[in-house]
Design an enzyme around this catalytic site. Structure first.
Site, short mmCIF file in Angstrom:
data_model
loop_
_atom_site.label_atom_id
_atom_site.label_comp_id
_atom_site.label_asym_id
_atom_site.label_seq_id
_atom_site.Cartn_x
_atom_site.Cartn_y
_atom_site.Cartn_z
N GLN A 72 0.82 -1.21 0.00
CA GLN A 72 0.00 0.00 0.00
C GLN A 72 0.86 1.26 0.00
O GLN A 72 0.86 2.00 -0.96
CB GLN A 72 -0.95 -0.01 1.19
CG GLN A 72 -2.04 1.05 1.11
CD GLN A 72 -3.24 0.70 1.97
OE1 GLN A 72 -3.41 -0.42 2.43
NE2 GLN A 72 -4.10 1.68 2.19
N ASP A 73 1.58 1.53 1.08
CA ASP A 73 2.50 2.66 1.08
C ASP A 73 3.71 2.31 1.93
O ASP A 73 3.71 1.31 2.65
CB ASP A 73 1.82 3.96 1.53
CG ASP A 73 1.32 3.91 2.96
OD1 ASP A 73 1.09 4.98 3.53
OD2 ASP A 73 1.14 2.82 3.53
N PRO A 74 4.78 3.11 1.85
CA PRO A 74 6.04 2.74 2.51
C PRO A 74 5.91 2.74 4.03
O PRO A 74 5.05 3.41 4.61
CB PRO A 74 7.01 3.83 2.05
CG PRO A 74 6.41 4.41 0.81
CD PRO A 74 4.93 4.32 1.01
#
Length: 241
Positions: A72-74
């Site tokens: 999804q995101d870092p």
């Protein structure tokens, strides 16, 4: 945006640059560049560092993609993110979701868990470790969602779908599974399960057999399987010295 990214030390591998050139010329990417510049100007710390925004693409050229794993995101903690989904830099504690990925690898293929979370050896074999959003503000999960990265990474998925044959897409959790809409399942294999997060892993991630299924699909189409066994020691991992 490409020129601006180049000034920041960002690399974009040539095969990706060719198919994504239209994205870099688009208005949404200009707005994304302006957003990131404003965030940095305001003194906010952004992860990963600029040279690693496109690390997943740099390590896995388009014509070498065999498997796509979507995040999804870092990670938003200091020193964690380095441009590959689920992966952390050497010397960083292994995040809970990755611990569960290692457990499933051991159950599925007898793969021995390692004491680090650095997944570059997978990327170099053709596993595209792609987050949907490629940057995040320190200590603020999902803080860069809705700024344009999703459009860019959707274009990456479409490029893999269009330009490659016989790729396995591992879609873990409802967010990743939405991306199946971009995949032609007549020529690619889409495998779905709950996310490896401790909140959901026991609801069907454990026991999904995705790693053996991915390799079986690759071999059945004349492609080399992935060696999922990570090296015991990676450079820079002080925990192992």
């Amino acid at each position: 945006m490409e020129a601006g990214m180049a000034e920041a030390g960002v690399k974009l591998e040539d095969s990706w640059k060719h198919v994504l050139s239209g994205e870099f010329a688009s208005p949404y990417m200009q707005k994304l560049k302006e957003f990131l510049l404003a965030e940095k100007t305001a003194g906010k710390r952004i992860f990963p560092k600029g040279a690693e925004y496109f690390r997943a693409l740099d390590l896995t050229p388009l014509d070498e993609v065999k498997v796509v794993i979507l995040g999804q995101d870092p990670y938003h903690g200091l020193g964690q993110a380095h441009g590959l989904c689920f992966s952390v830099q050497p010397g960083v504690r292994i995040p809970p979701s990755l611990v569960n990925i290692y457990k499933e690898l051991q159950s599925d293929l007898g793969i021995r868990p390692v004491k680090h979370g650095f997944l570059e050896s997978w990327a170099k074999q053709g596993v595209l470790l792609l987050n949907s959003v490629l940057t995040v503000e320190e200590a603020r999960a999902a803080s860069h969602q809705g700024q344009g990265w999703e459009k860019f990474t959707d274009a990456v998925i479409r490029a893999v779908n269009d330009e490659c044959d016989h790729v396995v897409f591992l879609l873990w959790g409802s967010y990743a599974q939405k991306k199946a809409a971009f995949v032609d399942q007549r020529k690619h294999l889409v495998l779905r399960s709950p996310h490896p997060s401790p909140l959901s892993a026991h609801n069907g991630f454990f026991g999904n057999g995705h790693f053996s299924k991915a390799n079986a699909f690759l071999v059945s189409h004349g492609r080399d399987p992935i060696d999922w066994q990570l090296p015991d020691v990676v450079e820079g991992d002080k925990n192992l010295l």
